[in-house]
Scaffold this active site. Structure first.
Site, PDB file in Angstrom:
ATOM      1  N   PHE A 128       0.873  -1.189   0.000  1.00 35.24           N
ATOM      2  CA  PHE A 128       0.000   0.000   0.000  1.00 35.24           C
ATOM      3  C   PHE A 128       0.901   1.227   0.000  1.00 35.24           C
ATOM      4  N   GLU A 132       4.981   9.549   0.560  1.00 31.54           N
ATOM      5  CA  GLU A 132       6.012   9.966  -0.403  1.00 31.54           C
ATOM      6  C   GLU A 132       7.196  10.548   0.369  1.00 31.54           C
ATOM      7  N   THR A 163       5.724  -0.820   3.251  1.00 30.98           N
ATOM      8  CA  THR A 163       5.861  -2.151   3.845  1.00 30.98           C
ATOM      9  C   THR A 163       5.532  -3.228   2.817  1.00 30.98           C
ATOM     10  N   LEU A 242      -6.832   3.026   6.230  1.00 29.01           N
ATOM     11  CA  LEU A 242      -5.998   3.205   7.422  1.00 29.01           C
ATOM     12  C   LEU A 242      -6.799   2.967   8.694  1.00 29.01           C
ATOM     13  N   MET A 340      14.023  -4.212  33.385  1.00 29.27           N
ATOM     14  CA  MET A 340      13.993  -5.231  34.443  1.00 29.27           C
ATOM     15  C   MET A 340      14.917  -6.405  34.152  1.00 29.27           C
ATOM     16  N   GLU A 366       1.152   4.676  10.265  1.00 31.62           N
ATOM     17  CA  GLU A 366      -0.318   4.688  10.393  1.00 31.62           C
ATOM     18  C   GLU A 366      -0.804   5.937  11.114  1.00 31.62           C
TER      19      GLU A 366
HETATM   20  P1  TGC Z   1      -9.724  15.145   5.667  1.00 33.08           P
HETATM   21  O1  TGC Z   1     -10.077  16.379   4.889  1.00 33.08           O
HETATM   22  O2  TGC Z   1      -9.767  15.162   7.161  1.00 33.08           O
HETATM   23  O3  TGC Z   1     -10.664  13.925   5.182  1.00 33.08           O
HETATM   24  C1  TGC Z   1     -10.812  13.646   3.794  1.00 33.08           C
HETATM   25  C2  TGC Z   1     -11.954  12.653   3.664  1.00 33.08           C
HETATM   26  O4  TGC Z   1     -11.593  11.413   4.292  1.00 33.08           O
HETATM   27  C3  TGC Z   1     -12.472  11.123   5.385  1.00 33.08           C
HETATM   28  N1  TGC Z   1     -11.626  10.596   6.459  1.00 33.08           N
HETATM   29  C4  TGC Z   1     -11.644   9.329   6.869  1.00 33.08           C
HETATM   30  N2  TGC Z   1     -12.394   8.279   6.507  1.00 33.08           N
HETATM   31  C5  TGC Z   1     -12.168   7.100   7.123  1.00 33.08           C
HETATM   32  N3  TGC Z   1     -11.207   6.929   8.050  1.00 33.08           N
HETATM   33  C6  TGC Z   1     -10.422   7.970   8.430  1.00 33.08           C
HETATM   34  N4  TGC Z   1      -9.472   7.789   9.351  1.00 33.08           N
HETATM   35  C7  TGC Z   1     -10.626   9.234   7.843  1.00 33.08           C
HETATM   36  N5  TGC Z   1     -10.043  10.459   7.978  1.00 33.08           N
HETATM   37  C8  TGC Z   1     -10.662  11.266   7.133  1.00 33.08           C
HETATM   38  C9  TGC Z   1     -13.123  12.436   5.733  1.00 33.08           C
HETATM   39  O5  TGC Z   1     -14.382  12.248   6.341  1.00 33.08           O
HETATM   40  C10 TGC Z   1     -13.224  13.075   4.366  1.00 33.08           C
HETATM   41  O6  TGC Z   1     -14.303  12.455   3.686  1.00 33.08           O
HETATM   42  P2  TGC Z   1     -15.180  13.272   2.601  1.00 33.08           P
HETATM   43  O7  TGC Z   1     -16.264  12.320   2.235  1.00 33.08           O
HETATM   44  O8  TGC Z   1     -15.669  14.494   3.327  1.00 33.08           O
HETATM   45  O9  TGC Z   1     -14.254  13.595   1.484  1.00 33.08           O
HETATM   46  O10 TGC Z   1      -8.325  14.636   5.164  1.00 33.08           O
HETATM   47  P3  TGC Z   1      -6.901  15.285   5.258  1.00 33.08           P
HETATM   48  O11 TGC Z   1      -6.216  15.035   3.983  1.00 33.08           O
HETATM   49  O12 TGC Z   1      -6.977  16.704   5.742  1.00 33.08           O
HETATM   50  O13 TGC Z   1      -6.260  14.339   6.362  1.00 33.08           O
HETATM   51  C11 TGC Z   1      -5.989  14.738   7.627  1.00 33.08           C
HETATM   52  C12 TGC Z   1      -5.053  13.751   8.375  1.00 33.08           C
HETATM   53  C13 TGC Z   1      -3.812  14.487   8.842  1.00 33.08           C
HETATM   54  C14 TGC Z   1      -5.833  13.267   9.585  1.00 33.08           C
HETATM   55  C15 TGC Z   1      -4.627  12.546   7.500  1.00 33.08           C
HETATM   56  O14 TGC Z   1      -3.907  12.980   6.416  1.00 33.08           O
HETATM   57  C16 TGC Z   1      -3.815  11.526   8.257  1.00 33.08           C
HETATM   58  O15 TGC Z   1      -4.375  10.622   8.898  1.00 33.08           O
HETATM   59  N6  TGC Z   1      -2.439  11.609   8.177  1.00 33.08           N
HETATM   60  C17 TGC Z   1      -1.578  10.569   8.701  1.00 33.08           C
HETATM   61  C18 TGC Z   1      -0.964   9.844   7.523  1.00 33.08           C
HETATM   62  C19 TGC Z   1      -0.917   8.377   7.728  1.00 33.08           C
HETATM   63  O16 TGC Z   1      -1.523   7.807   8.629  1.00 33.08           O
HETATM   64  N7  TGC Z   1      -0.202   7.694   6.864  1.00 33.08           N
HETATM   65  C20 TGC Z   1      -0.136   6.267   6.914  1.00 33.08           C
HETATM   66  C21 TGC Z   1       0.534   5.725   5.694  1.00 33.08           C
HETATM   67  S1  TGC Z   1       0.282   3.991   5.482  1.00 33.08           S
HETATM   68  C22 TGC Z   1       1.153   3.283   6.720  1.00 33.08           C
HETATM   69  O17 TGC Z   1       1.751   3.877   7.540  1.00 33.08           O
HETATM   70  C23 TGC Z   1       1.113   1.814   6.710  1.00 33.08           C
HETATM   71  S2  TGC Z   1       2.142   1.047   7.841  1.00 33.08           S
HETATM   72  C24 TGC Z   1       1.545  -0.507   7.627  1.00 33.08           C
HETATM   73  C25 TGC Z   1       2.166  -1.525   8.452  1.00 33.08           C
HETATM   74  O18 TGC Z   1       3.331  -1.883   8.180  1.00 33.08           O
HETATM   75  O19 TGC Z   1       1.475  -2.042   9.377  1.00 33.08           O
HETATM   76  P1  FAD Z   2       6.720  13.588   9.060  1.00 36.40           P
HETATM   77  O1  FAD Z   2       5.334  13.721   8.584  1.00 36.40           O
HETATM   78  O2  FAD Z   2       7.786  14.356   8.362  1.00 36.40           O
HETATM   79  O3  FAD Z   2       6.756  13.945  10.616  1.00 36.40           O
HETATM   80  C1  FAD Z   2       7.974  14.231  11.337  1.00 36.40           C
HETATM   81  C2  FAD Z   2       7.584  14.665  12.747  1.00 36.40           C
HETATM   82  O4  FAD Z   2       6.772  15.857  12.673  1.00 36.40           O
HETATM   83  C3  FAD Z   2       6.734  13.621  13.473  1.00 36.40           C
HETATM   84  O5  FAD Z   2       7.106  13.571  14.828  1.00 36.40           O
HETATM   85  C4  FAD Z   2       5.322  14.161  13.326  1.00 36.40           C
HETATM   86  O6  FAD Z   2       4.456  13.742  14.378  1.00 36.40           O
HETATM   87  C5  FAD Z   2       5.555  15.660  13.368  1.00 36.40           C
HETATM   88  N1  FAD Z   2       4.489  16.414  12.693  1.00 36.40           N
HETATM   89  C6  FAD Z   2       4.115  16.334  11.384  1.00 36.40           C
HETATM   90  N2  FAD Z   2       3.076  17.148  11.146  1.00 36.40           N
HETATM   91  C7  FAD Z   2       2.773  17.748  12.327  1.00 36.40           C
HETATM   92  C8  FAD Z   2       1.780  18.680  12.744  1.00 36.40           C
HETATM   93  N3  FAD Z   2       0.848  19.147  11.889  1.00 36.40           N
HETATM   94  N4  FAD Z   2       1.767  19.077  14.040  1.00 36.40           N
HETATM   95  C9  FAD Z   2       2.670  18.586  14.932  1.00 36.40           C
HETATM   96  N5  FAD Z   2       3.633  17.711  14.592  1.00 36.40           N
HETATM   97  C10 FAD Z   2       3.671  17.287  13.318  1.00 36.40           C
HETATM   98  N6  FAD Z   2       3.547   4.450   4.469  1.00 36.40           N
HETATM   99  C11 FAD Z   2       2.811   3.887   3.479  1.00 36.40           C
HETATM  100  O7  FAD Z   2       2.183   4.583   2.692  1.00 36.40           O
HETATM  101  N7  FAD Z   2       2.721   2.533   3.358  1.00 36.40           N
HETATM  102  C12 FAD Z   2       3.379   1.689   4.189  1.00 36.40           C
HETATM  103  O8  FAD Z   2       3.268   0.462   4.057  1.00 36.40           O
HETATM  104  C13 FAD Z   2       4.205   2.248   5.220  1.00 36.40           C
HETATM  105  N8  FAD Z   2       4.972   1.458   6.012  1.00 36.40           N
HETATM  106  C14 FAD Z   2       5.896   2.027   6.851  1.00 36.40           C
HETATM  107  C15 FAD Z   2       6.838   1.212   7.497  1.00 36.40           C
HETATM  108  C16 FAD Z   2       7.823   1.787   8.297  1.00 36.40           C
HETATM  109  C17 FAD Z   2       8.882   0.921   8.910  1.00 36.40           C
HETATM  110  C18 FAD Z   2       7.824   3.185   8.514  1.00 36.40           C
HETATM  111  C19 FAD Z   2       8.857   3.818   9.401  1.00 36.40           C
HETATM  112  C20 FAD Z   2       6.897   3.984   7.887  1.00 36.40           C
HETATM  113  C21 FAD Z   2       5.930   3.421   7.036  1.00 36.40           C
HETATM  114  N9  FAD Z   2       5.042   4.223   6.299  1.00 36.40           N
HETATM  115  C22 FAD Z   2       4.251   3.670   5.331  1.00 36.40           C
HETATM  116  C23 FAD Z   2       5.143   5.679   6.381  1.00 36.40           C
HETATM  117  C24 FAD Z   2       4.533   6.261   7.652  1.00 36.40           C
HETATM  118  O9  FAD Z   2       3.136   6.234   7.587  1.00 36.40           O
HETATM  119  C25 FAD Z   2       5.088   7.678   7.815  1.00 36.40           C
HETATM  120  O10 FAD Z   2       6.445   7.525   8.224  1.00 36.40           O
HETATM  121  C26 FAD Z   2       4.306   8.501   8.814  1.00 36.40           C
HETATM  122  O11 FAD Z   2       3.013   8.784   8.322  1.00 36.40           O
HETATM  123  C27 FAD Z   2       5.012   9.812   9.166  1.00 36.40           C
HETATM  124  O12 FAD Z   2       5.475  10.476   8.032  1.00 36.40           O
HETATM  125  P2  FAD Z   2       7.009  10.993   7.946  1.00 36.40           P
HETATM  126  O13 FAD Z   2       7.880   9.843   8.294  1.00 36.40           O
HETATM  127  O14 FAD Z   2       7.176  11.644   6.646  1.00 36.40           O
HETATM  128  O15 FAD Z   2       7.153  12.047   9.114  1.00 36.40           O
END
Ligand code: TGC
Ligand code: FAD
Length: 387
Positions: A128, A132, A163, A242, A340, A366
């Protein structure tokens, strides 16, 4: 095994049986070698299809051969996987919640027929790609694009931290679709052996070493139009996936903390200093008491979220509360467990330091801990800190 409030009695016989099958499988096939894999930075790829045989990828889905286990059973699965290693839970989270779920929920009938059965069995591995290099916490800033080209799309951009990507056959790439007004984010199913797709493994990780992570370069990578997910447009697509994966982490983090606790309790009971087991000293007892309490609270939170999900009432913000709390809890408690064990605690002979190192990733991916604070902050105040 720690269950101070008899939470076990909340689970049905089927849920316990499913959990026990997973635990037995891990004890037999994975746990004996997991520390070696961690040191080597390798995933035990031989178990990918074995996990498929046991229905460990998206078993909470119904239809098309998916067994439709309860959300509680799904949570217990995630808990057992992460009690072994976060890398295993990551593999199953990505394959199930982040690849199978979006195809099942937003895919065409043809995509489901073509892809779901091999993903469920583990014959095909998925990944997934949302993050970027310059867009992590704010994925909506993504610059990866898809443009119409003949009867398909050509994709360009860079994805990072994906991942499973080094072992994946197919990547779900989230990109801005330039053929539509306002360039909405859309999901594209991209086979990793297509021309224009390069995957590079990320080396040097000190955390989540069992899980393969990679960077994906897309340079004029063409896919047919039928590879676009038709059922969703906009950030809701990736963010809704997510929510599914974060729910698994709420449970998984408890598993890692529980395993670290059990190792620390046993070690403290055996290890003697000053003429008696260190578990007999009040300072060590306070640590165990606090760990047991925090792990139990995390477990209760996980069970509550599962109940809400089973009733169809779970909100994404509630999942954020669970992910934020339980991962912080696991990060803190695995550190206490490590402490510990004294000097022995810094080796791979014991699991707490491995879990602790893994938690640094889980705290970050996440949605970072900070991002979940802001999601909760917005929900509690009605004011968005993102704008
Ligand atoms: P925003 O304007 O708040 O929302 C856009 C639309 O999405 C809906 N929505 C959601 N729906 C379901 N679940 C959620 N958690 C949702 N959050 C928002 C929302 O209702 C809206 O819908 P609509 O119908 O009105 O269009 O979106 P935004 O772009 O401003 O996002 C805000 C923010 C910061 C919360 C979001 O970008 C965020 O969660 N950022 C964190 C990024 C993140 O989690 N990246 C993960 C990458 S993948 C990964 O890490 C996999 S690791 C996997 C592994 O190894 O286990
Ligand atoms: P940044 O967004 O640059 O953040 C850096 C620091 O700034 C963090 O402490 C953050 O909390 C803080 N910060 C950022 N914005 C704000 C704000 N508005 N206010 C206050 N503090 C803020 N992504 C995928 O798409 N698919 C995957 O399968 C996946 N797997 C992963 C596996 C691993 C091992 C790791 C390390 C990451 C993976 N990710 C994946 C990416 C992961 O979701 C991102 O690393 C994560 O969302 C944070 O983004 P970043 O690393 O660019 O940190």
């Amino acid at each position: 095994m720690l269950d101070y409030l008899d939470i076990e009695s909340e689970f049905t016989a089927e849920e316990r049986q499913f959990r026990d099958t997973v635990r037995d499988f891990l004890d037999e096939r994975v746990r004996p070698n997991i520390a070696d894999h961690y040191e080597a930075g390798t995933f035990p790829t031989e178990i990918i299809t074995e996990m498929g045989d046991l229905n460990l990828y998206a078993p909470n889905l119904d239809g098309r051969g998916f067994p439709g286990v309860s959300e509680t059973a799904y949570g217990l699965l995630m808990q057992e996987l992460e009690a072994c290693d976060s890398g295993l839970r990551s593999m199953a989270s990505v394959q199930g919640a982040l690849v199978i779920y979006p195809i099942d929920t937003y895919g065409s009938a043809e995509q489901k027929d073509r892809l779901l059965s091999d993903l469920a069995s583990g014959e095909t591995v998925g990944c997934f790609a949302l993050t970027e290099p310059d867009h992590g916490s704010n994925p909506s800033g993504m610059t990866t694009t898809a443009e119409v080209d003949g009867d398909g799309y050509v994709l360009n951009g860079r994805k990072r931290w994906v991942t499973n990507s080094p072992i994946a056959d197919i990547a779900l790439i989230w990109a801005r679709d330039r053929s539509e007004p306002d360039d909405p984010v859309r999901g594209f199913l991209v086979e990793t052996d297509r021309e224009g797709v390069e995957v590079e493994e990320i080396d040097g990780k000190l955390s989540l070493r069992v899980s393969p992570s990679g960077a994906i370069a897309l340079d004029d990578a063409w896919v047919p139009a039928e590879n676009r997910l038709p059922g969703v447009s906009g950030m809701k697509g990736p963010l809704s996936c997510l929510t599914q994966a974060r729910f698994g982490i709420v449970w998984g983090a408890v598993g890692a903390a529980r395993d670290a606790f059990e190792v620390a309790r046993e070690y403290a009971t055996d290890r003697e200093q000053f003429g008696k087991p260190i578990a007999g000293f009040q300072l060590q007892q306070e640590k165990l008491a606090e760990m047991a309490t925090q792990i139990t609270l995390g477990q209760l939170l996980a069970v509550r979220l599962a109940r809400l999900k089973e009733r169809g009432e779970l909100r994404p913000q509630q999942v954020s509360m669970g992910k934020r709390n339980n991962v912080r809890m696991a990060r803190e408690q695995t550190r206490v467990a490590r402490e510990m064990l004294g000097g022995n605690g810094i080796t791979t002979a014991y699991s707490p330091m491995r879990h602790l190192a893994n938690m640094e990733t889980v705290y970050t991916y996440e949605g970072t801990h900070d991002i979940h604070s802001l999601i909760l902050g917005e929900d509690l105040t009605g004011l968005s800190a993102f704008e």
